[in-house]
Scaffold this motif. Sequence first.
Motif, PDB file in Angstrom:
ATOM      1  N   TRP A 146       7.593 -45.153 -37.107  1.00 39.29           N
ATOM      2  CA  TRP A 146       8.671 -44.612 -37.934  1.00 39.29           C
ATOM      3  C   TRP A 146       9.659 -45.744 -38.208  1.00 39.29           C
ATOM      4  O   TRP A 146      10.295 -46.249 -37.293  1.00 39.29           O
ATOM      5  CB  TRP A 146       9.329 -43.452 -37.206  1.00 39.29           C
ATOM      6  N   SER A 147       9.747 -46.149 -39.472  1.00 40.49           N
ATOM      7  CA  SER A 147      10.600 -47.272 -39.836  1.00 40.49           C
ATOM      8  C   SER A 147      11.369 -46.936 -41.108  1.00 40.49           C
ATOM      9  O   SER A 147      11.205 -45.860 -41.689  1.00 40.49           O
ATOM     10  CB  SER A 147       9.751 -48.533 -40.034  1.00 40.49           C
ATOM     11  N   GLY A 148      12.203 -47.864 -41.551  1.00 39.49           N
ATOM     12  CA  GLY A 148      12.912 -47.667 -42.807  1.00 39.49           C
ATOM     13  C   GLY A 148      14.163 -46.837 -42.671  1.00 39.49           C
ATOM     14  O   GLY A 148      14.652 -46.554 -41.574  1.00 39.49           O
ATOM     15  N   ALA A 149      14.675 -46.397 -43.830  1.00 35.14           N
ATOM     16  CA  ALA A 149      15.996 -45.774 -43.899  1.00 35.14           C
ATOM     17  C   ALA A 149      15.947 -44.251 -44.004  1.00 35.14           C
ATOM     18  O   ALA A 149      16.969 -43.629 -44.251  1.00 35.14           O
ATOM     19  CB  ALA A 149      16.764 -46.333 -45.092  1.00 35.14           C
ATOM     20  N   GLY A 150      14.792 -43.632 -43.852  1.00 36.82           N
ATOM     21  CA  GLY A 150      14.694 -42.188 -44.029  1.00 36.82           C
ATOM     22  C   GLY A 150      14.702 -41.420 -42.726  1.00 36.82           C
ATOM     23  O   GLY A 150      14.416 -41.946 -41.646  1.00 36.82           O
ATOM     24  N   ASP A 151      15.014 -40.119 -42.835  1.00 34.42           N
ATOM     25  CA  ASP A 151      14.989 -39.199 -41.704  1.00 34.42           C
ATOM     26  C   ASP A 151      13.719 -38.354 -41.735  1.00 34.42           C
ATOM     27  O   ASP A 151      13.084 -38.186 -42.782  1.00 34.42           O
ATOM     28  CB  ASP A 151      16.204 -38.263 -41.743  1.00 34.42           C
ATOM     29  N   ILE A 152      13.364 -37.786 -40.586  1.00 39.36           N
ATOM     30  CA  ILE A 152      12.242 -36.867 -40.470  1.00 39.36           C
ATOM     31  C   ILE A 152      12.793 -35.470 -40.209  1.00 39.36           C
ATOM     32  O   ILE A 152      13.545 -35.264 -39.254  1.00 39.36           O
ATOM     33  CB  ILE A 152      11.293 -37.265 -39.329  1.00 39.36           C
TER      34      ILE A 152
END
Length: 221
Positions: A146-152
């Motif tokens: 899980w990487s980057g600028a987003g949420d799950i």
Amino acid sequence: KLNGAGNTTVTSVTFNNSNLVQVQSGTLKLNGGGSSGGVFDVSSGAVLDFTTNHSLGNVTFNGPGLTRHSSGILTLNAPVTAQLWHMTGGTLGGSNTLTVTQNMTWTAGSWNDNGTTVIPVGATLVINGSVSIWQHTVHNKGTTIWSGAGDISISNGSVFNNLAGALFEAQNDRTINSIQVGGVFNNAGVFRKLSGAGNTTVTSVTFNNSGSVEALSGTLS
């Protein structure tokens, strides 16, 4: 599709496959909807792109090429297995199972409708963007990055199972959250916050741990 490094597109025409589709070069875009079984054979470096509503029945994805779901609702009416899968938008629907045996990259869109996604042992799921798991079950038996600028978002009774022997690795300072009714994250493997000096937060989602949780940087809240 034999020649051409660009796009061959079927648009505003319903495309139903019950036999064999071969994508040997470039990208084949199915942009008019349809209902398919049969075989999709995608060669190395080629792309099969579902860009609008399409239903998949007893379908076989062969070859080392990429299957991409970029928009619309892709409904699984039977279990589906593929080697390489890239989801950049749209909704994965239906109550059946998608199994990706090598690598899946997910940058946008949602998994819905009481279906199941399986990442087997040796396979990798890369989540890089804001994504939603809604009334859906995930079985991670391999590795999830899980990487980057987003949420799950894990919502409405969804369950993410990080199974024994599996790794879920957060390489960012983002949030696992829920919309409306919350979901559950069950960790029986390794849940690791690897990088990021800030906060990685699990909020409004039940977190059950029977495996190992590792906070190697920043704060895991």
